[in-house]
Scaffold this motif. Sequence first.
Motif, short mmCIF file in Angstrom:
data_model
loop_
_atom_site.label_atom_id
_atom_site.label_comp_id
_atom_site.label_asym_id
_atom_site.label_seq_id
_atom_site.Cartn_x
_atom_site.Cartn_y
_atom_site.Cartn_z
N LEU A 1 14.59 81.88 72.78
CA LEU A 1 14.33 81.99 71.34
C LEU A 1 14.53 83.41 70.83
O LEU A 1 14.55 83.63 69.62
CB LEU A 1 12.91 81.52 71.03
CG LEU A 1 12.62 80.06 71.39
CD1 LEU A 1 11.17 79.72 71.11
CD2 LEU A 1 13.54 79.12 70.64
N GLU B 1 15.20 77.25 76.51
CA GLU B 1 15.94 77.80 75.37
C GLU B 1 15.42 79.21 75.11
O GLU B 1 14.21 79.42 74.98
CB GLU B 1 15.73 76.93 74.14
CG GLU B 1 16.49 77.42 72.93
CD GLU B 1 16.30 76.52 71.72
OE1 GLU B 1 16.75 76.91 70.64
OE2 GLU B 1 15.69 75.44 71.85
N ALA C 1 11.37 73.32 72.80
CA ALA C 1 11.83 74.61 73.32
C ALA C 1 12.16 74.51 74.80
O ALA C 1 13.03 75.20 75.28
CB ALA C 1 10.76 75.67 73.08
N GLN D 1 22.28 73.75 65.27
CA GLN D 1 20.90 73.98 65.70
C GLN D 1 20.13 72.69 65.56
O GLN D 1 20.07 72.11 64.48
CB GLN D 1 20.24 75.07 64.84
CG GLN D 1 20.91 76.43 64.92
CD GLN D 1 20.77 77.03 66.31
OE1 GLN D 1 19.74 76.89 66.95
NE2 GLN D 1 21.83 77.68 66.79
#
Length: 136
Positions: free
Chosen positions: A21, A19, A37, A31
């Motif tokens: 960020l 992902e 992550a 979300q």
Amino acid sequence: MQRTFRITVDGRSYNVVVEDLTAPAQPGAPQPASAPAASVVPAAAPSAAAPAPAAASPVAVLEGGGAGAEVAPLAGVVVAIDAHVGQAVKPGDRIATIEAMKMKTFVLAKNSGTVTTIAVKPNDSVETGQVLMTLG
């Protein structure tokens, strides 16, 4: 934004979801509250069975060698034997030279005594712990 990558480590393929960020969140996109992550998922299992444990090598029998044995401190190729049968040696005397990865290592006696046998010769490959010579 999430992206999927396939990586290979030691011959095993993995699908990795990453992902980003740093990318701004898209408005209206859900979300996840506590999603990790990144996650790693093993790819399809290899069809070959896991290798069987290696059988004990002949070198394993030589390792340690018993009392008076002087052994190779690392794997490599014997460049020189610096002692001869009948020679008295004391701890710290150079008894052999081994080359590994183009680096020469001097093998120093750990025990004192007289060389009774020499188990290797120049150009022999040796493994860590293999007996080089015995002292009596």
